[in-house]
Design a protein around this motif. Sequence first.
Motif, PDB file in Angstrom:
ATOM      1  N   TYR A  98       0.828  -1.202   0.000  1.00 55.40           N
ATOM      2  CA  TYR A  98       0.000   0.000   0.000  1.00 55.40           C
ATOM      3  C   TYR A  98       0.872   1.265   0.000  1.00 55.40           C
ATOM      4  O   TYR A  98       0.713   2.147  -0.840  1.00 55.40           O
ATOM      5  CB  TYR A  98      -0.894  -0.047   1.240  1.00 55.40           C
ATOM      6  N   ASP A  99       1.820   1.289   0.954  1.00 55.16           N
ATOM      7  CA  ASP A  99       2.685   2.476   1.069  1.00 55.16           C
ATOM      8  C   ASP A  99       3.502   2.683  -0.200  1.00 55.16           C
ATOM      9  O   ASP A  99       3.600   3.799  -0.712  1.00 55.16           O
ATOM     10  CB  ASP A  99       3.624   2.342   2.268  1.00 55.16           C
ATOM     11  N   ASP A 100       4.096   1.597  -0.693  1.00 56.53           N
ATOM     12  CA  ASP A 100       4.929   1.715  -1.892  1.00 56.53           C
ATOM     13  C   ASP A 100       4.100   2.200  -3.071  1.00 56.53           C
ATOM     14  O   ASP A 100       4.503   3.086  -3.821  1.00 56.53           O
ATOM     15  CB  ASP A 100       5.565   0.362  -2.254  1.00 56.53           C
ATOM     16  N   MET A 134       5.393   8.206  -7.471  1.00 58.19           N
ATOM     17  CA  MET A 134       4.991   9.369  -8.275  1.00 58.19           C
ATOM     18  C   MET A 134       4.384   8.924  -9.596  1.00 58.19           C
ATOM     19  O   MET A 134       3.375   9.451 -10.056  1.00 58.19           O
ATOM     20  CB  MET A 134       6.196  10.272  -8.572  1.00 58.19           C
ATOM     21  N   GLU A 135       5.048   7.921 -10.151  1.00 54.10           N
ATOM     22  CA  GLU A 135       4.620   7.414 -11.452  1.00 54.10           C
ATOM     23  C   GLU A 135       3.182   6.894 -11.374  1.00 54.10           C
ATOM     24  O   GLU A 135       2.337   7.202 -12.217  1.00 54.10           O
ATOM     25  CB  GLU A 135       5.582   6.294 -11.844  1.00 54.10           C
ATOM     26  N   LYS A 136       2.927   6.119 -10.320  1.00 55.53           N
ATOM     27  CA  LYS A 136       1.575   5.580 -10.143  1.00 55.53           C
ATOM     28  C   LYS A 136       0.572   6.715  -9.936  1.00 55.53           C
ATOM     29  O   LYS A 136      -0.540   6.684 -10.443  1.00 55.53           O
ATOM     30  CB  LYS A 136       1.530   4.644  -8.930  1.00 55.53           C
ATOM     31  N   LYS A 137       1.023   7.708  -9.184  1.00 55.46           N
ATOM     32  CA  LYS A 137       0.121   8.830  -8.907  1.00 55.46           C
ATOM     33  C   LYS A 137      -0.322   9.488 -10.210  1.00 55.46           C
ATOM     34  O   LYS A 137      -1.486   9.835 -10.386  1.00 55.46           O
ATOM     35  CB  LYS A 137       0.850   9.861  -8.032  1.00 55.46           C
ATOM     36  N   GLU A 141      -6.460  -2.665 -13.928  1.00 60.78           N
ATOM     37  CA  GLU A 141      -5.523  -3.534 -14.643  1.00 60.78           C
ATOM     38  C   GLU A 141      -4.370  -2.724 -15.226  1.00 60.78           C
ATOM     39  O   GLU A 141      -3.211  -3.076 -15.088  1.00 60.78           O
ATOM     40  CB  GLU A 141      -6.245  -4.267 -15.792  1.00 60.78           C
ATOM     41  N   GLU A 142      -4.741  -1.636 -15.851  1.00 60.78           N
ATOM     42  CA  GLU A 142      -3.770  -0.752 -16.480  1.00 60.78           C
ATOM     43  C   GLU A 142      -2.752  -0.238 -15.440  1.00 60.78           C
ATOM     44  O   GLU A 142      -1.553  -0.234 -15.679  1.00 60.78           O
ATOM     45  CB  GLU A 142      -4.538   0.420 -17.109  1.00 60.78           C
ATOM     46  N   LEU A 143      -3.280   0.127 -14.310  1.00 56.28           N
ATOM     47  CA  LEU A 143      -2.440   0.689 -13.243  1.00 56.28           C
ATOM     48  C   LEU A 143      -1.423  -0.332 -12.744  1.00 56.28           C
ATOM     49  O   LEU A 143      -0.307  -0.004 -12.374  1.00 56.28           O
ATOM     50  CB  LEU A 143      -3.353   1.128 -12.091  1.00 56.28           C
ATOM     51  N   PHE A 144      -1.829  -1.593 -12.727  1.00 53.26           N
ATOM     52  CA  PHE A 144      -0.936  -2.627 -12.214  1.00 53.26           C
ATOM     53  C   PHE A 144      -0.076  -3.271 -13.289  1.00 53.26           C
ATOM     54  O   PHE A 144       0.846  -4.004 -12.974  1.00 53.26           O
ATOM     55  CB  PHE A 144      -1.744  -3.715 -11.485  1.00 53.26           C
ATOM     56  N   SER A 145      -0.404  -3.027 -14.547  1.00 53.22           N
ATOM     57  CA  SER A 145       0.460  -3.600 -15.587  1.00 53.22           C
ATOM     58  C   SER A 145       1.776  -2.829 -15.536  1.00 53.22           C
ATOM     59  O   SER A 145       1.790  -1.620 -15.363  1.00 53.22           O
ATOM     60  CB  SER A 145      -0.201  -3.478 -16.965  1.00 53.22           C
ATOM     61  N   LYS A 180       1.199   3.566 -19.351  1.00 55.17           N
ATOM     62  CA  LYS A 180       1.569   4.610 -20.323  1.00 55.17           C
ATOM     63  C   LYS A 180       2.008   5.893 -19.619  1.00 55.17           C
ATOM     64  O   LYS A 180       1.461   6.290 -18.602  1.00 55.17           O
ATOM     65  CB  LYS A 180       0.359   4.927 -21.202  1.00 55.17           C
ATOM     66  N   GLU A 181       3.028   6.499 -20.183  1.00 55.78           N
ATOM     67  CA  GLU A 181       3.497   7.771 -19.611  1.00 55.78           C
ATOM     68  C   GLU A 181       2.575   8.894 -20.027  1.00 55.78           C
ATOM     69  O   GLU A 181       2.021   8.882 -21.087  1.00 55.78           O
ATOM     70  CB  GLU A 181       4.924   8.058 -20.094  1.00 55.78           C
TER      71      GLU A 181
END
Length: 329
Positions: free
Chosen positions: A288-290, A295-298, A320-324, A328-329
């Motif tokens: 969760y913390d990680d 930043m990238e995930k945010k 799904e996209e978030l965890f793949s 995309k940048e």
Amino acid sequence: RKPLVIDQEEYICEIRKGSRLHLAKAITFIESTVTDQQTIGQQLLKSLLPFTGSSIRIGITGVPGAGKSTFIESFGKMLVDKGFKVAVLAIDPSSSVTGGSILGDKTRMEELAKHPNAFIRPSPSAGTLGGVHKKSRETMLLCEAAGYDVIFVETVGVGQSETIVRGMVDFFLLLALTGAGDELQGMKKGIMELADAIIVNKTDGTNEKLAKKTVAEYKQILHFLAPSTPNWITPALAVSSLYKTGLNAVWETILQFQSKMMSNQVWQNRRKDQTIDWFKTMIVNKLYDDFFSSMEKKQSMKQLEQLVREEKVTVSQAVEELFSSNSKE
Ligand code: GDP
């Protein structure tokens, strides 16, 4: 920035000798959100781990005003008078989230705090659930290594806080007030099923008769509930924390519980299970913390949020996209 360095040997030695100052500092390291302080806290805990395990861990819950701090103070004083060392992980009364004491400005457990064999640590006001901090379990272990025989972990019923505390302690006390019927309506069958004893507090003065009736009602109700601990009949007991009556019977109950559960291994097995549960919880916390500190995930989350809002992707697709791995940048 200079890295933080402490004399670990000295800390360990002082904590083992009973220095409350060093214990308090070690807990501050454990609770810290600063990485190098955390690291020191974990190193200290690791060195002290062999000295943990020999205390009785008691959880205590009850609504604000039930008398938790008064009970812990009176009960704790009785125990220090018997020669035990007592530590309390207490609710911070200044925290409005936890409810704290209904008398906001009252210093909680003032008398007990003065005793040289007592140590009271309020949970930090941030990041707790009903007074329980993510690091409360580690704090408890530090107290144990410092030689405390009895450790109280206090919580108010907020969300999952009772379950969390039940998962940390050997014995779980529910402090109740008169009117068991009412309580059963409003709460709390679930919480009653977590308890190893129900204590009806304020059995004194004009309240005494009603309190005794409440005890009888609880006994009835408890017949129909699953016990929190196998082979244990959860008792209901009458206490006045203010006038200090019934406290010895509570202690006797706890000692009976300990002796019974140690001889049938329930005590030992429960502690092992609790450690494994803790391990799993820590994994989830770390994920969760990680995840949420990346930043990238945010950024991806923000973009995806917009797409979800515009109904261009489904929620499941966005997740799904978030965890793949390379979103995309
Ligand atoms: P907490 O919020 O659960 O920690 O409750 P407190 O310990 O702060 O107690 C709430 C109020 O109940 C205070 O005014 C206490 O003095 C009072 N109180 C606590 N225990 C007893 C008791 O055994 N008898 C009576 N009559 N009052 C009590």
